[in-house]
Scaffold this motif. Structure first.
Motif, short mmCIF file in Angstrom:
data_model
loop_
_atom_site.label_atom_id
_atom_site.label_comp_id
_atom_site.label_asym_id
_atom_site.label_seq_id
_atom_site.Cartn_x
_atom_site.Cartn_y
_atom_site.Cartn_z
N ASN A 172 0.81 -1.22 0.00
CA ASN A 172 0.00 0.00 0.00
C ASN A 172 0.85 1.28 0.00
N VAL A 173 1.94 1.24 -0.76
CA VAL A 173 2.76 2.44 -0.91
C VAL A 173 2.21 3.26 -2.07
N ASP A 174 1.68 4.43 -1.75
CA ASP A 174 1.04 5.26 -2.76
C ASP A 174 2.03 6.18 -3.47
N ASP A 175 2.90 6.84 -2.70
CA ASP A 175 3.80 7.81 -3.29
C ASP A 175 4.97 8.04 -2.34
N THR A 176 5.96 8.81 -2.79
CA THR A 176 7.22 8.87 -2.06
C THR A 176 7.77 10.28 -1.93
N ILE A 177 8.68 10.43 -0.96
CA ILE A 177 9.59 11.57 -0.86
C ILE A 177 10.97 11.02 -1.19
N VAL A 178 11.58 11.50 -2.26
CA VAL A 178 12.83 10.93 -2.75
C VAL A 178 14.02 11.75 -2.26
N PHE A 179 15.05 11.05 -1.79
CA PHE A 179 16.32 11.67 -1.44
C PHE A 179 17.38 11.22 -2.43
N PHE A 180 18.04 12.20 -3.07
CA PHE A 180 19.21 11.94 -3.89
C PHE A 180 20.45 12.44 -3.14
N GLY A 181 21.60 11.80 -3.37
CA GLY A 181 22.82 12.28 -2.74
C GLY A 181 23.95 11.28 -2.85
N SER A 182 25.11 11.69 -2.41
CA SER A 182 26.34 10.92 -2.59
C SER A 182 26.36 9.62 -1.79
N ALA A 183 26.92 8.59 -2.41
CA ALA A 183 27.16 7.33 -1.71
C ALA A 183 28.41 7.40 -0.83
N GLY A 221 18.14 5.70 -3.42
CA GLY A 221 18.80 4.79 -4.35
C GLY A 221 19.31 3.53 -3.71
N GLY A 222 19.09 3.37 -2.40
CA GLY A 222 19.33 2.10 -1.73
C GLY A 222 20.76 1.83 -1.30
N GLY A 223 21.70 2.70 -1.66
CA GLY A 223 23.10 2.44 -1.36
C GLY A 223 23.56 3.05 -0.06
N PRO A 224 24.89 3.21 0.10
CA PRO A 224 25.45 3.82 1.31
C PRO A 224 25.36 5.35 1.26
N GLY A 225 26.03 6.01 2.21
CA GLY A 225 26.10 7.46 2.22
C GLY A 225 24.76 8.12 2.51
N ILE A 226 24.43 9.13 1.72
CA ILE A 226 23.17 9.86 1.90
C ILE A 226 21.97 8.93 1.79
N MET A 227 22.05 7.96 0.89
CA MET A 227 20.95 7.01 0.72
C MET A 227 20.73 6.22 2.01
N GLU A 228 21.81 5.73 2.57
CA GLU A 228 21.71 5.01 3.85
C GLU A 228 21.13 5.90 4.94
N ALA A 229 21.58 7.16 4.97
CA ALA A 229 21.11 8.09 6.00
C ALA A 229 19.59 8.26 5.95
N ALA A 230 19.05 8.41 4.74
CA ALA A 230 17.60 8.60 4.60
C ALA A 230 16.84 7.33 4.98
N ASN A 231 17.29 6.19 4.51
CA ASN A 231 16.64 4.93 4.89
C ASN A 231 16.74 4.71 6.40
N ARG A 232 17.87 5.05 6.96
CA ARG A 232 18.08 4.89 8.40
C ARG A 232 17.13 5.78 9.20
N GLY A 233 17.02 7.05 8.78
CA GLY A 233 16.12 7.96 9.47
C GLY A 233 14.68 7.50 9.40
N ALA A 234 14.26 7.03 8.23
CA ALA A 234 12.89 6.53 8.08
C ALA A 234 12.66 5.31 8.96
N SER A 235 13.65 4.45 9.05
CA SER A 235 13.55 3.28 9.91
C SER A 235 13.45 3.69 11.37
N GLU A 236 14.22 4.70 11.76
CA GLU A 236 14.16 5.20 13.13
C GLU A 236 12.83 5.88 13.42
#
Length: 246
Positions: free
Chosen positions: A18-29, A93-108
């Motif tokens: 049930n994922v309707d839409d997203t807030i996307v983060f781009f940034g360095s790995a 984008g699922g990788g390390p760096g900024i991508m990891e930070a955003a996924n980590r924050g959402a998980s927290e």
């Protein structure tokens, strides 16, 4: 067949969760967390690394931590909007760096989050904070970009390299040419960084873009300004229009 699988596979997972839409983060790995950067500095002081590289990593780590905090705030905010559908889910984008930070924050923030990984010979591998069912891997950059933009209702562009510039400039091109018609708040985050890396005002000065094109995004160093700008735009343009769109 591979292109079709990279369309239907993600669609099936988004529908299921049930994922309707997203807030996307781009940034360095390559941007480190503060903890990792501090460890690099400590190692360099012991003679076990490059001091200049370590100091630079520590300075840039602010963007990791601010991305992490913003993603957490967006996730907590989005969970107050709808009990059935998942609105404005953090996507990277699922990788390390900024991508990891955003996924980590959402998980927290105790929310699901999306990682659209890409098969690369270096740097890129899925980070451990992505919701497992929403950790996707792509072979084709263009299919990965499609899913970034098709679901996105807001985009935050943190400091990054060629890939980040490519994603940001392609997004602006699609909006400028009306291939994307939906209204999206877009944030270019990090005034000092972006003022040295790109000069879009010069494009306007030389007449290769219009003055109005500079209004397609804001540039800020403030987490509060970024959060308020994005959430206000989402409430105005997207709250009553769930689901993917262009």
């Amino acid at each position: 067949m591979r292109i079709l699988s990279e369309y239907y596979g993600p669609q099936t997972r988004f529908d299921k969760l049930n994922v309707d839409d997203t807030i996307v983060f781009f940034g360095s790995a390559r941007i480190k967390s503060r903890e990792e950067a501090e460890a690099m500095v400590a190692a360099a002081e012991r003679g076990e690394g490059d001091p200049e590289r370590a100091r630079k990593a520590l300075s840039m780590s602010r963007y990791y931590e601010e991305t992490r905090e913003l993603a957490k705030r967006f996730t907590e905010w989005s969970k107050t909007l709808d009990e059935k559908e998942r609105r404005f889910v953090v996507c990277t984008g699922g990788g390390p760096g900024i991508m990891e930070a955003a996924n980590r924050g959402a998980s927290e923030g105790r929310g699901v989050n999306v990682g659209l990984n890409i098969s690369l010979p270096f740097e890129q591998s899925g980070n451990p904070y992505i919701t497992r069912e929403l950790s996707l891997e792509f072979h084709y950059f263009f299919m990965r970009k499609f899913w970034f933009i098709y679901l996105a209702k807001a985009v935050l562009v943190m400091p990054g390299g060629f890939g980040t510039l490519d994603e940001f400039c392609e997004l602006l091109t699609l909006i400028q040419t009306h291939k994307i018609k939906k209204k999206m708040p877009i944030v270019l985050y990090g005034k000092d960084y972006w003022s040295k890396v790109v000069n879009f005002e010069a494009l306007c000065e030389f007449g290769t873009i219009s003055k109005e094109d500079l209004d397609l995004y804001i540039v800020t160093d403030s987490m509060d300004e970024a959060f308020d700008y994005v959430t206000r735009g989402l409430m105005e343009y997207s709250l009553d229009q769930p689901g993917p769109s262009l």
